[in-house]
Design an enzyme around this catalytic site. Structure first.
Site, short mmCIF file in Angstrom:
data_model
loop_
_atom_site.label_atom_id
_atom_site.label_comp_id
_atom_site.label_asym_id
_atom_site.label_seq_id
_atom_site.Cartn_x
_atom_site.Cartn_y
_atom_site.Cartn_z
N LYS A 59 0.81 -1.23 0.00
CA LYS A 59 0.00 0.00 0.00
C LYS A 59 0.84 1.27 0.00
CE LYS A 59 -4.19 -1.94 2.05
NZ LYS A 59 -5.21 -1.81 3.10
N ASP A 96 -10.38 2.65 2.04
CA ASP A 96 -10.63 2.05 3.37
C ASP A 96 -11.44 3.01 4.26
OD1 ASP A 96 -9.48 -0.44 3.04
OD2 ASP A 96 -7.50 0.21 3.69
#
Ligand code: NAP
Length: 274
Positions: A59, A96
């Site tokens: 990420k 997210d």
């Protein structure tokens, strides 16, 4: 794209939506060794990929590699969703935080984020996204509790204008006092790990507790929250909601609402709880 990737529920989820909508598309799990990440990212649009989800450990590397990043990815410092343009350039996003907020609002429809403090346990990648989402939604105070104080301080430093308080893990019961929203964003409670113990007894009336861990779905954190009368929300909703923006961007279609995706993921989690 991740390393490892076999445990991921995302291929089943996206392929279920693809089948429901009758799209000519596929979502494939790509196990890529860390040293090959950049080469794999560059190759993906040449191979016909419209985009990627990236997960552990990529990420942060994806954040650095993308040509552009949206405001969420910039604020969180990580990318989990990539869209390739026609020239093959990678545009990064982080879904997210919006996934967390959508799951919170679905699980606790009456919740007023602006109405009181929120407590977030954890300061890792998921906590970074959740703290950003809470700030965006107008939480008046956010309490961060983390085992490593330096990570909690680094997370707070990303948001100098926000009202963030760091509470030591030894004093964690104070974090939940009067809180409206209490989130476990640590990996405690996962199968094989001890539970996260929180004293929910002095939380605000009508407070919601969300555990973003989803293996297992029912954790000691959620049981304790429910026993104190809080609304308990498991991690499956966030998993599904964080997937929606990528699906929309890649396939130009709205992923079906409905309970089908829940039922599918519940079945898979029961079959392979770890
Ligand atoms: P991460 O970046 O590795 O962060 C892990 C966090 O857990 C850190 O705050 C770490 O504290 C804490 N922690 C780990 N072991 C601990 C222990 N023994 N005692 C106290 N604290 C401990 O991981 P992440 O990506 O944020 O993911 C965290 C969890 O969220 C995982 O279970 C993941 O599966 C889940 N998750 C769920 C969703 C969803 O959609 N539902 C999305 C993302 C993540 P230190 O800083 O002290 O190490």
């Amino acid at each position: 794209m991740g390393w490892p990737i076999a445990h991921s529920l995302s291929p089943a989820l996206h392929n279920y939506w693809i089948a429901e909508l009758g799209l000519d598309a596929a979502y494939a799990p790509l196990a890529v060794a860390p040293e090959n990440f950049r080469a794999a990212l560059d190759a993906a649009p040449l191979l016909g990929f419209r985009g990627l989800n990236v997960t552990i450990p990529f990420k942060t590397a994806a954040h650095e590699a993308c040509a552009t990043r949206d405001a969420a990815a910039e604020a969180i410092g990580a990318v989990n969703t990539i869209i390739f343009d026609e020239a093959g350039a990678a545009h990064g996003s982080n879904t997210d935080g919006v996934g967390f907020m959508a799951a919170l609002r679905a699980g606790a429809p009456g919740i007023c984020v602006k109405g009181g403090p929120a407590a977030v346990f954890g300061a890792g990648g998921a906590a970074r996204a959740i703290v950003w989402a809470l700030i965006e939604a107008g939480a008046p105070e956010i309490r961060i509790v983390n085992r490593s104080a330096n990570k909690a301080e680094a997370l707070a430093a990303r948001h100098p204008a926000a009202n963030i308080r760091i509470t030591s893990i030894e004093n964690s019961s104070a974090a939940a006092e009067d809180a409206r929203i209490i989130v476990n964003a640590t990996s405690l409670g996962m199968a094989g790990a001890p539970d996260l113990n929180v004293d929910f007894s002095r939380a605000a009336p009508g407070a919601a507790a969300m555990d973003i861990v989803y293996r297992p779905l029912e954790t000691g954190f959620l049981r304790a929250a429910r026993a104190c009368g809080l609304i308990a929300i498991d991690g499956l909703g966030m998993l599904i909601e964080q997937a929606r923006p990528g699906f929309r961007a890649w396939f130009g279609a709205e992923p079906p609402a409905g309970e089908g995706a829940w039922a599918l993921l519940l079945r898979l989690l029961k079959k392979a709880p770890r």
